[in-house]
Structures are given as C-alpha cells and as structure tokens.
Design a protein around this motif. Structure first.
Motif, PDB file in Angstrom:
ATOM      1  N   LEU A   2       0.850  -1.195   0.000  1.00 59.36           N
ATOM      2  CA  LEU A   2       0.000   0.000   0.000  1.00 59.36           C
ATOM      3  C   LEU A   2       0.885   1.244   0.000  1.00 59.36           C
ATOM      4  N   ILE A   3       2.047   1.136   0.618  1.00 58.33           N
ATOM      5  CA  ILE A   3       2.961   2.282   0.669  1.00 58.33           C
ATOM      6  C   ILE A   3       3.848   2.338  -0.570  1.00 58.33           C
ATOM      7  N   THR A   4       4.405   1.193  -0.949  1.00 59.78           N
ATOM      8  CA  THR A   4       5.377   1.222  -2.054  1.00 59.78           C
ATOM      9  C   THR A   4       4.723   1.152  -3.431  1.00 59.78           C
ATOM     10  N   GLY A   5       3.515   0.608  -3.506  1.00 58.28           N
ATOM     11  CA  GLY A   5       2.844   0.468  -4.804  1.00 58.28           C
ATOM     12  C   GLY A   5       3.352  -0.733  -5.576  1.00 58.28           C
ATOM     13  N   GLY A   6       2.709  -0.983  -6.723  1.00 56.64           N
ATOM     14  CA  GLY A   6       3.182  -2.039  -7.616  1.00 56.64           C
ATOM     15  C   GLY A   6       2.827  -3.441  -7.176  1.00 56.64           C
ATOM     16  N   PHE A   7       1.562  -3.816  -7.188  1.00 57.05           N
ATOM     17  CA  PHE A   7       1.181  -5.147  -6.742  1.00 57.05           C
ATOM     18  C   PHE A   7       1.658  -6.254  -7.672  1.00 57.05           C
ATOM     19  N   ARG A   8       1.630  -6.008  -8.956  1.00 57.55           N
ATOM     20  CA  ARG A   8       2.056  -7.004  -9.953  1.00 57.55           C
ATOM     21  C   ARG A   8       1.695  -8.432  -9.563  1.00 57.55           C
ATOM     22  N   VAL A   9       0.421  -8.682  -9.532  1.00 56.82           N
ATOM     23  CA  VAL A   9      -0.031  -9.973  -9.013  1.00 56.82           C
ATOM     24  C   VAL A   9      -0.589 -10.843 -10.130  1.00 56.82           C
ATOM     25  N   GLY A  10      -0.422 -10.406 -11.350  1.00 54.55           N
ATOM     26  CA  GLY A  10      -0.916 -11.220 -12.446  1.00 54.55           C
ATOM     27  C   GLY A  10      -2.399 -11.036 -12.686  1.00 54.55           C
ATOM     28  N   VAL A  11      -2.906  -9.840 -12.344  1.00 52.67           N
ATOM     29  CA  VAL A  11      -4.289  -9.515 -12.681  1.00 52.67           C
ATOM     30  C   VAL A  11      -4.239  -8.515 -13.829  1.00 52.67           C
ATOM     31  N   SER A  12      -4.499  -8.983 -15.024  1.00 55.53           N
ATOM     32  CA  SER A  12      -4.509  -8.075 -16.167  1.00 55.53           C
ATOM     33  C   SER A  12      -5.827  -7.305 -16.174  1.00 55.53           C
ATOM     34  N   GLN A  13      -5.824  -6.233 -16.919  1.00 52.55           N
ATOM     35  CA  GLN A  13      -7.037  -5.445 -17.064  1.00 52.55           C
ATOM     36  C   GLN A  13      -8.172  -6.341 -17.558  1.00 52.55           C
ATOM     37  N   LYS A  14      -7.817  -7.238 -18.469  1.00 50.70           N
ATOM     38  CA  LYS A  14      -8.803  -8.121 -19.074  1.00 50.70           C
ATOM     39  C   LYS A  14      -9.423  -9.041 -18.029  1.00 50.70           C
ATOM     40  N   GLU A  35     -18.128  -6.473 -20.683  1.00 49.09           N
ATOM     41  CA  GLU A  35     -16.696  -6.283 -20.430  1.00 49.09           C
ATOM     42  C   GLU A  35     -16.137  -5.036 -21.106  1.00 49.09           C
ATOM     43  N   ALA A  36     -16.543  -4.792 -22.360  1.00 49.26           N
ATOM     44  CA  ALA A  36     -15.982  -3.660 -23.107  1.00 49.26           C
ATOM     45  C   ALA A  36     -16.303  -2.343 -22.408  1.00 49.26           C
ATOM     46  N   GLU A  37     -17.546  -2.236 -21.912  1.00 54.20           N
ATOM     47  CA  GLU A  37     -17.927  -1.004 -21.221  1.00 54.20           C
ATOM     48  C   GLU A  37     -17.090  -0.821 -19.949  1.00 54.20           C
ATOM     49  N   LEU A  38     -16.910  -1.917 -19.213  1.00 53.96           N
ATOM     50  CA  LEU A  38     -16.138  -1.825 -17.973  1.00 53.96           C
ATOM     51  C   LEU A  38     -14.681  -1.472 -18.265  1.00 53.96           C
ATOM     52  N   ALA A  39     -14.143  -2.049 -19.338  1.00 51.85           N
ATOM     53  CA  ALA A  39     -12.747  -1.748 -19.685  1.00 51.85           C
ATOM     54  C   ALA A  39     -12.578  -0.252 -19.910  1.00 51.85           C
ATOM     55  N   HIS A  40     -13.528   0.344 -20.609  1.00 52.02           N
ATOM     56  CA  HIS A  40     -13.445   1.781 -20.867  1.00 52.02           C
ATOM     57  C   HIS A  40     -13.609   2.586 -19.580  1.00 52.02           C
ATOM     58  N   ARG A  41     -14.536   2.171 -18.724  1.00 53.59           N
ATOM     59  CA  ARG A  41     -14.750   2.879 -17.456  1.00 53.59           C
ATOM     60  C   ARG A  41     -13.492   2.887 -16.582  1.00 53.59           C
ATOM     61  N   LEU A  42     -12.748   1.794 -16.647  1.00 58.40           N
ATOM     62  CA  LEU A  42     -11.582   1.682 -15.758  1.00 58.40           C
ATOM     63  C   LEU A  42     -10.342   2.382 -16.313  1.00 58.40           C
ATOM     64  N   LEU A  83     -10.326  -3.195 -31.749  1.00 55.76           N
ATOM     65  CA  LEU A  83     -10.637  -4.021 -30.579  1.00 55.76           C
ATOM     66  C   LEU A  83      -9.825  -3.559 -29.373  1.00 55.76           C
ATOM     67  N   ALA A  84     -10.042  -4.209 -28.241  1.00 59.67           N
ATOM     68  CA  ALA A  84      -9.292  -3.865 -27.026  1.00 59.67           C
ATOM     69  C   ALA A  84      -8.349  -5.000 -26.681  1.00 59.67           C
ATOM     70  N   GLY A  85      -7.089  -4.666 -26.404  1.00 58.84           N
ATOM     71  CA  GLY A  85      -6.118  -5.668 -25.975  1.00 58.84           C
ATOM     72  C   GLY A  85      -5.504  -6.406 -27.144  1.00 58.84           C
ATOM     73  N   ARG A  86      -4.754  -7.459 -26.811  1.00 57.40           N
ATOM     74  CA  ARG A  86      -4.066  -8.216 -27.853  1.00 57.40           C
ATOM     75  C   ARG A  86      -4.982  -9.317 -28.362  1.00 57.40           C
ATOM     76  N   LYS A  87      -5.397  -9.192 -29.618  1.00 55.87           N
ATOM     77  CA  LYS A  87      -6.314 -10.177 -30.194  1.00 55.87           C
ATOM     78  C   LYS A  87      -5.736 -10.672 -31.502  1.00 55.87           C
ATOM     79  N   LYS A  88      -5.862 -11.943 -31.732  1.00 57.97           N
ATOM     80  CA  LYS A  88      -5.346 -12.520 -32.977  1.00 57.97           C
ATOM     81  C   LYS A  88      -6.330 -12.302 -34.105  1.00 57.97           C
TER      82      LYS A  88
END
Lengths: 337, 532
Positions: free
Chosen positions: B141-153, B167-174, B391-396
């Motif tokens: 909480l003090i140092t920041g940077g959780f990097r816990v493997g939770v992607s935006q997706k 999901e698309a609406e939430l992605a934009h909201r966040l 599209l949003a994110g990495r898509k093939k």
C-alpha cells in the motif's frame, strides 16, 4: 617451515594433510570422508569411503559397489596424525559434521546442516572448535523457517482441499531426506500416500535400516491412479508435470523447499502452492550454530557466501569465502539436493 | 485486511485464469464498496498517496529487525521486491487486527499529515499487528506495484461477472485518470452516465507478431500495410480544449510532450488519435533512432534545448474518436479515410503527421518493402485488415506485426550474475564479449531468451567454472558461445567496446560453436557501419 593447516581447500576438495584424506571431494581421490549421501557431497569413484553407519545404506544404493567403512556418531578414529569423529548435522538421516583434531587444533566441516529437530535425523549437535566450515545456502535474514508443525498443518489442509475437489495432490521434494521428512508430517487419515519410484527406492533403503516411515504405495507403471482417489503423490521436482504425472488426471502441484520463501521463485516454478520447509539452516539457525561452536575462524562454502561472510566479519568473526562445488538446496536439479 | 489477503493469496498462488476470475468476481460481489473500489485501484497500479518514503521504510525495517542497512539492501537485491523483503526480515507479529483494507488505507491517509515520529510509530505498530501476506500487502500500500498477475482483461471479466455489465464497457470505465480518493464504486462501475472524464483513453488494440510470411492471411486486397515504427505507442486525446497523451502502459505522459499542445490549433475537440510517438526533427526525412526518444521519455519536464534538439511528433495511424463520436466499431478503411481527411490540411511543422500506407499488390511486393524497413528507420511492417474494428487488448486475427529479423552476432560469455525475484537462485544476467586479436572485449549484457532448462544448465556450469568473484558478479572461463540478437546498434562513448545495442537478448546457445569462432570487434564495427 610452517606446518600445513589441519584442513585446506584444494581443487579436489577439503583436504587433511595430517591424515591424507579428503572430505566430500568432487574429484577421484584415494580416501574420502563423506558427510552425507546427497550427490554433490557423495560422489562416485573414490578409492575408499568413510561415513556414518546410518548414511552408508543410501550411499551404497546410489553409488553401487564401493569400498566403504562405517562409523558411529561420536566414535573417534585415528587416521594418520588426525583424530576424526562424526557428529549429527541434522540435515538428513545419517548426515554428519566431521570433526578433525590435529595436535590440539580442532576443525569441523559441517557439510549441510539444520539446527531444528525434524524427528527423523539425529538432531544437530554443536561441536566446539577453532575453525568451522559452514554452508550458507539460506544465509540471508529473509530466510526464517516456521516450525514444522505449522507447515505440516498447511500441507495437510492443502491435501485435504485437493482430495475434496477430486484432484490428486502432487508434492515435489527431493527423494533423499526431504521426502521422508514430509512423509512423517502427512496425516494418513486424509488419503493414500503414493510415491515416485525414485522416492520409494530411498524409502525402502531407509526402512531396511530400521527407520520408521508411514506406509506408502509406489506409483509405478502397474498402479492405476483411479484406484486411489484423494491421494497425495511425493515425487522429485522434475517429475511434476511429466507424462507420468499427467496419468493421474486433475491435479494440483506444490513444491516443498526453502526457496518457496521468495514469492518470485514460487511464481517462476508455476506450481499451485509452495511450502516453506528446508533441510538447511535458516538465518537464525546458521548464526546460532556458528556461535555455539565458539570458533573464531569461519569458512563459508556455498550459498550466499559473500553476504554471509561479510556479516560475520562485521560481527567479530574471522570469516572467509571458500569456493566449492557444493550446491546446497536447488529447486532446479534433483541430483544436487 | 484478512479478506483481501485471502483474495490476494488465491490469485497469487494460482496459475489458472478461471480460479483468479472466480475469486475476484466473488470478492467484487460482496466486499464493501470502499474495499472493492480500492481493490480495482490497487490491481491497476493505483495506490494511496505515499505516506512514507521508501528510504525511511528501509531504515525502520532494518532497525526493527536488528540487521545493518547494507544487509537489508543485499537481501532486497536478491528478493527483488521491497515490500516483500521488509515483510520477510521483520520479527513475527505479536498481535492481530481485524481492520479492513480500506480501514488501513484511511489510517495511512490520516498519518500522512503527521510528523515523522508519528508516522514511524504508526508503521512499526502496523508491522507488529500484521503477519505474512497482510504485512506484505500493507507494505505494498505504501510502495505500490502489486504485480499480481491480474490483467485489465481478467479484472474486467471478473467485474462483468459480478455486475452483469459488458466487459468492453467496464474496460473503458476503468481506463484513464481516476483515483479512489475522487470517486466511488458507484460512480466508477455502476452509474448509468459514467460522466466521461475528458482525459479518459480507449483501451489500446495490440497486434500479434507474425511468425511466418503473410501468405496465409488470404487475399492481399483485404489488407492495409504501414511501417512499424520504432517509437512508443501513444494515444492523443483532444477534448474540451485540452490535450492528453497516454502511453500504452496507461501512463499519462502529457507533460512530457508539450509540443503536442499545438495539435489543438489544427484539429477540433472530440478527436482521439492512435499513433507512434517519435523524435523527428523537421529537416530529417526519417525519424531519429529510439535512443533520441529515450532521452525524452525519461524527463518529466523538458528543458528548451532538448525540446529543440529532439522534437516529438505523433505519427498518426488510427482515428478512434471524431467529432466526439466513438469510431471503434467502424471498419479500419473508413477510419483511415476520415483520418486522412482530418490530417489533410496540417502544415508541415504540425506535431501530428499522417503515417503513410504502403502500396502493395502481392505478398511478395510487401516482403520487398519490408526488407527495406531499416532505411525508413522502421522495424518492419504492420498489417491491418481493412474491415477490422478497433478491438481492445491483444487479439489474434485482424492486426499483425511483421518485424524484420533481428541483427545477430556470436559472442562469448565472460561474466555471470544471479538474477533477483523469480530468478533469485539462477544465474541469468550475462556479459558477452567479442574477439579483438587474442583479447575478449565486453560489448553487451543480456538476460533473456533462454529457456528455464537452459538457465538451470548454465547455472550449474557457472558454479563450477568461476574464475574470480567481484561481489555478486562472477568471472567465468570463456567457453560458451551465444548468438546475441538485437534490434539496433549505435556508437557509444559509455561502453568500452564503443557500441551500444538496442534490446539485446540471447537468441541461441551455440553449443556447437567453438570459442575461437565467435565474432570479432571488426565484425561488430561492420554491423555498425551498415546499420548504425
């Protein structure tokens, strides 16, 4: 002419000139005194071996037909001009520190050790000496082990959860030492305990020498995984995720190692769980062991050697790093242990 | 905090997306509004205002653990994470607490205004009340940077499951510039009119790398191509007479690129451009190398001299919003037409330029163009399907990057250093040298490109072949030859060899190659002459 040191560090290993023998040598020599059976300490090809009675069966099993002699803990033997005795190191069953005394000067080569009693190995006994050779596999203050009972509770809770979810629990641990220690920690009420062949072979050797281990089933080619729901499987780390392991269907994997204390390592191994348990001394264990020897001169052989010896030097010891080929606890090479 | 710690552990310990989504969704369903708002914030890189400097944290942690500061620092360099190092070195907690995540954050906010003694007392007290994962989280909480493997997706999927919103609406909201101090769970996630903040960017659409040739992509007529530029991806937003520049890593970089303010003079409000930020002085026919841009990225405020020497432009290649309308569902060909119209009247010195399309009829034509990419200061070509939405994110499927093969050189490993964090017990950082007569001249470091199995193998070898130690660095017997790949080469006065490589990595361990057959400094000079 100055007399040679009691023990010196040569390219063949730790050498005693007075007795003309080596301790845990990594090249072929005539006479080898061995602290314990892990493969970075007990190597093949020595003219003769001397180890504790309790360490010998596993060494014979691993090294085949060797010329070897056994010695009891605490028994003193005269080799050349040196008095030699073996004392419990608490690392794995039969593991020893080797005390060498020449003309009143005492050196102790501790091999690998831990200071807590695992209930299986003869517990570590501090030996007073002038010169102490120590490992430092976990020689940083971030390594502090929880007591064995609380780790046992974690492992059993995980196993029970796997069993409840219809999954086989795979626990990765070294075949010699760690696996047997874990066996004694498991609660057999939860389900059957299966073992990888490599682990079972070592179990068998230990049972034959009178070490009491819970009953296990060897998960060889004849075993049908479906007949053993809710099982836990003890296997060397390399066997996890292998074709052999996949036969068990839905499963979770865990590693039991001191390295699991570091989140990054846990994540790299990509197992489902990591349990922090080691047969090496943690930070406090290393320091208490060194203090109890009352030695002034400390030789640090493997692990975080630079940092650990710097700390010792800044706290009144005369410490130096000695390069060796000992590997300590490795997650990545089963043979090293 | 226990509830959050449990969530954190579940996510941290699992490698399975389903498990993570399920754990998050169940948390989002019933945690308190404050807790779930902060959870989204923390997992997307936001944190409470820093109440304590990391310098102080280190001092206090070393002090409380009764270890010297240097030992703490050594431990930190092995563990690789400050919050974790502190959690590990401290003695066991002696008490327990039931305060929630947001309680702790509120407490941190309250202590922010107090003097250092009070802050220290607060932190030491917290360390003594929190054990294990909770203590680690408090430090984070003090140092920041959780990097816990939770992607935006992953997070939007969990939120979508918990709230029944798409999901698309939430992605934009966040996206964008929100912070839990200025908003609520309701306003961010639930409110009907998520009153769009003027700075809010769109999620970036990312291309996949083309492994082979584009032959399998079908009819070339369905595709558009452009250079793949060697800059950084940026989104330029012009709304309400303000401009905002976002990086692909969702970092607001507006202040770093003051020259882009002039875009407001030429383009109307309600415009959002996707493009490449490049250093491109007006007297050059091609952009400057990535090195020039790096000098700009590193500065939060830009001195006048640097602004004149290394002016940045946005090389625009997509139009996401026009006249206030979200165009992302419109086919690329249509967006491109609109983009060309919008850029038609830009003066030559405008900070926006149109990234040209490449003319090609067959895939072979395109291959020939790609072969020439280095002359255009490009790294390859981009392929975009004419009819593709944004599209949003990495898509093939619709967007591909077809990069040039990297430059390579065979080099000898001469130093090794162990890694940190996930590679704490392996040797992973190596220094490489080329021959200069009978000497080996170091010219680059590299630490990626090998498999875990190869790192294990080389680690065992390093242990047995150490010649000298310099702290954590080991000089090893020159023996192993590696093929080093890199994206660019530059003259450098800071390196002994006189060259600096861009993105060097180990392409192959050349166990087949004898030591003497590694490349020479002359070979390196030749590459510099051709590509530098």
């Amino acid at each position: 002419m100055t007399k040679p040191p009691v023990l010196s560090f040569t390219e063949n290993g730790i050498y005693c000139a007075a007795g003309d023998f080596f301790i845990d040598p990594w090249r072929r020599v005539d006479r080898a005194l061995i602290t314990h059976g892990h493969s970075d300490h007990a190597r093949w090809g020595m003219g003769s071996y001397l180890a504790t009675h309790k360490a010998l069966p596993v060494m014979r099993h691993r090294l085949g037909d060797i010329t070897a002699d056994g010695i009891a803990f605490g028994e003193t033997r005269r080799i050349g001009d040196a008095n030699v005795s073996f004392h419990p190191a608490g690392h794995v069953p039969g593991s020893a520190q080797i005390r060498v005394e020449v003309a009143g000067e005492v050196w102790v080569a501790s091999g690998d050790y831990k200071v807590v009693d695992d209930g299986l190995s003869d517990p570590f006994t501090p030996i007073k000496c002038h010169h102490f050779i120590t490992e430092s596999t976990f020689g940083l203050p971030v390594f502090r082990w929880a007591d064995q009972a609380s780790v046992a509770a974690q492992i059993n809770a995980w196993w029970a959860a796997c069993a409840a979810a219809g999954k086989t629990a795979f626990l990765g641990a070294y075949a010699l030492g760690k696996a047997q220690r874990l066996l004694t920690m498991l609660d057999p009420q939860i389900g059957p305990i299966l073992t990888h062949t490599a682990t079972e072979n070592t179990n068998q050797v230990m049972r034959e020498q009178g070490i009491l281990l819970p009953s296990t089933l060897c998960a060889n080619a004849d075993l049908k995984p479906k007949d053993h729901p809710g099982a836990i499987v003890l296997a060397p780390p390399s066997a996890l995720g292998s074709a052999w392991a996949k036969k068990f269907g839905p499963q979770e994997t865990a590693f039991a190692s001191g390295w699991m204390a570091i989140r990054g390592v846990r994540r790299r191994r990509a197992g489902d769980r990591g349990f922090i348990i080691s047969d090496h001394a943690d930070w406090d264990g290393l320091l208490s062991a060194i203090k109890e020897t009352e030695a002034e001169n400390i030789y640090v052989t493997h692990g975080y050697t630079d940092v650990f010896s710097r700390y010792l030097n800044s706290n009144g010891w005369n410490a130096q790093v000695v390069p060796t080929q000992f590997e300590g606890e490795s997650l990545d090479k089963d043979a090293a242990e | 905090m226990k509830r959050f710690a449990k969530l954190f552990n579940t996510i941290d310990q699992s490698t399975k997306t389903n498990v993570k989504v399920a754990a998050l969704a169940s948390y989002f369903k019933d945690a308190s509004d404050e807790d779930r708002l902060w959870t989204i914030a923390l997992f997307s890189g936001r944190r409470p205002k820093r109440a304590v400097t990391t310098t102080k944290l280190r001092e206090w942690a070393a002090d409380r653990s009764a270890i010297p500061l240097w030992l703490f620092e050594e431990s930190y360099s092995i563990v690789g994470d400050l919050a974790e190092t502190i959690a590990l070195v401290l003695p066991q907690n002696t008490t327990q607490t039931d305060q929630s995540l947001s309680d702790w954050i509120a407490a941190l906010r309250a202590v922010y205004a107090q003097d250092e003694d009070a802050r220290k007392a607060f932190v030491l007290d917290a360390w003594d009340q929190l054990g294990g994962a909770e203590r680690f989280i408090f430090n984070k909480l003090i140092t920041g940077g959780f990097r816990v493997g939770v992607s935006q997706k992953l997070m939007t999927r969990a939120l979508s499951r918990a709230t029944d919103k798409p999901e698309a609406e939430l992605a934009h909201r966040l996206m964008g510039n929100w912070h839990p101090d200025d908003t609520t769970w309701h306003a961010l996630v639930e409110a009907d009119d998520a009153s769009a903040d003027a700075s809010r960017p769109y999620p970036f659409y990312l291309a996949y790398g083309l492994e082979d040739t584009p032959q399998d992509l079908g009819d070339p007529a369905d595709w558009r191509a452009e250079w793949k530029w060697d800059g950084i991806r940026g989104q330029l937003i012009l709304r309400d007479a303000q401009y905002f520049v976002w990086s692909r890593g969702e970092e607001l970089m507006t202040d770093r690129f003051p020259e882009l303010a002039r875009a407001l003079d030429y383009l109307p409000g309600g415009t959002v451009l996707d493009g490449e930020l490049l250093v491109w002085p007006s007297d050059q026919s091609t952009p400057s190398s990535f090195n020039a841009l790096q000098a700009r990225i590193g500065r939060k405020t830009v001195p006048k001299k640097l602004l004149a020497e290394a002016p940045v432009i946005l090389h625009a290649y997509d139009l996401l919003e026009w006249q206030g309308r979200d165009l992302r569902d419109t086919p690329f060909a249509t967006r491109r037409d609109l983009l060309e119209k919008a850029c038609a009247d830009l003066p030559a010195d405008a900070p926006i330029r149109l990234s040209p399309q490449l003319d090609f009829e067959t895939w072979d034509d395109l291959a020939a163009l790609r072969a020439d990419a280095r002359n255009a200061q490009a790294e390859g070509v981009m392929l975009k399907r004419s009819q593709s939405p944004y599209l949003a994110g990495r898509k093939k499927g619709d967007w591909w990057k077809w990069k040039l093969d990297p430059l390579t050189i065979d080099a000898v490993m001469i130093y090794a250093q162990s890694g940190s964090g996930r590679r704490a017990n392996l040797f992973t950082d190596f220094t490489f040298a080329v021959w200069n007569g009978n000497d080996l001249v170091p010219f680059t470091k590299a630490y990626s490109g090998l498999t875990d199995a190869e790192f294990r193998q080389i680690t065992a070898w390093v242990r047995k072949n150490t010649l000298e130690r310099f702290g954590p660095v080991r000089k090893v017997t020159p023996h192993h030859v590696f093929e080093i790949a890199f994206e660019g080469i530059q003259r450098s006065t800071r390196h002994k060899s006189g060259v600096a490589l861009r993105f060097p990595r180990m392409l192959r361990w050349r166990q087949d190659k004898p030591l003497q057959e590694a490349n020479t400094l002359a070979d390196l000079e030749e590459i510099l002459r051709i590509y530098g």
